[in-house]
Write a protein that holds these residues in place. Sequence first.
Motif, short mmCIF file in Angstrom:
data_model
loop_
_atom_site.label_atom_id
_atom_site.label_comp_id
_atom_site.label_asym_id
_atom_site.label_seq_id
_atom_site.Cartn_x
_atom_site.Cartn_y
_atom_site.Cartn_z
N GLU A 7 10.66 -1.55 -5.50
CA GLU A 7 9.30 -1.57 -6.00
C GLU A 7 8.39 -2.44 -5.13
O GLU A 7 7.24 -2.09 -4.87
N VAL A 8 8.90 -3.59 -4.69
CA VAL A 8 8.09 -4.50 -3.87
C VAL A 8 7.78 -3.84 -2.53
O VAL A 8 6.65 -3.88 -2.05
N SER A 9 8.78 -3.21 -1.91
CA SER A 9 8.56 -2.53 -0.63
C SER A 9 7.52 -1.43 -0.77
O SER A 9 6.62 -1.31 0.07
N LEU A 10 7.65 -0.63 -1.80
CA LEU A 10 6.69 0.47 -2.00
C LEU A 10 5.29 -0.07 -2.25
O LEU A 10 4.31 0.48 -1.73
N ALA A 11 5.17 -1.14 -3.03
CA ALA A 11 3.86 -1.71 -3.31
C ALA A 11 3.23 -2.27 -2.04
O ALA A 11 2.03 -2.07 -1.79
N LEU A 12 4.02 -2.95 -1.21
CA LEU A 12 3.48 -3.51 0.03
C LEU A 12 3.10 -2.41 1.02
O LEU A 12 2.07 -2.51 1.70
#
Length: 108
Positions: A7-12
């Motif tokens: 989720e963090v990778s996709l958000a960034l």
Amino acid sequence: MARPAGEVSLALLRSAAQLATPERAPTMRELAMHACVGLSAANATVKNLKRSGRLVPVRLREVRHRTRPVAEYAPAPDTTFDHQVIEDDSRQGEGWVDLGRCVAGWAR
């Protein structure tokens, strides 16, 4: 097969795509603020995305909160389409084949 992006990778990555312009790209802090992600999580994830080649540093920028310039990041260009892949004839020949075998054997 690679792990799916978290989720963090996709958000960034989504934030980088939204904020990047030809004149200016977001810093790690701006990515974290836009994606609503903590700074330590964003720092670790940006390092991982850089290592995997999905996020690339495009230039350095002076900011007020640091004495050294900070990197601006943009999503890496998508090379999955055949028309975007650059043909390079310089990697043809016996030497490159031997090098490819050596590296493939070393990576096992």
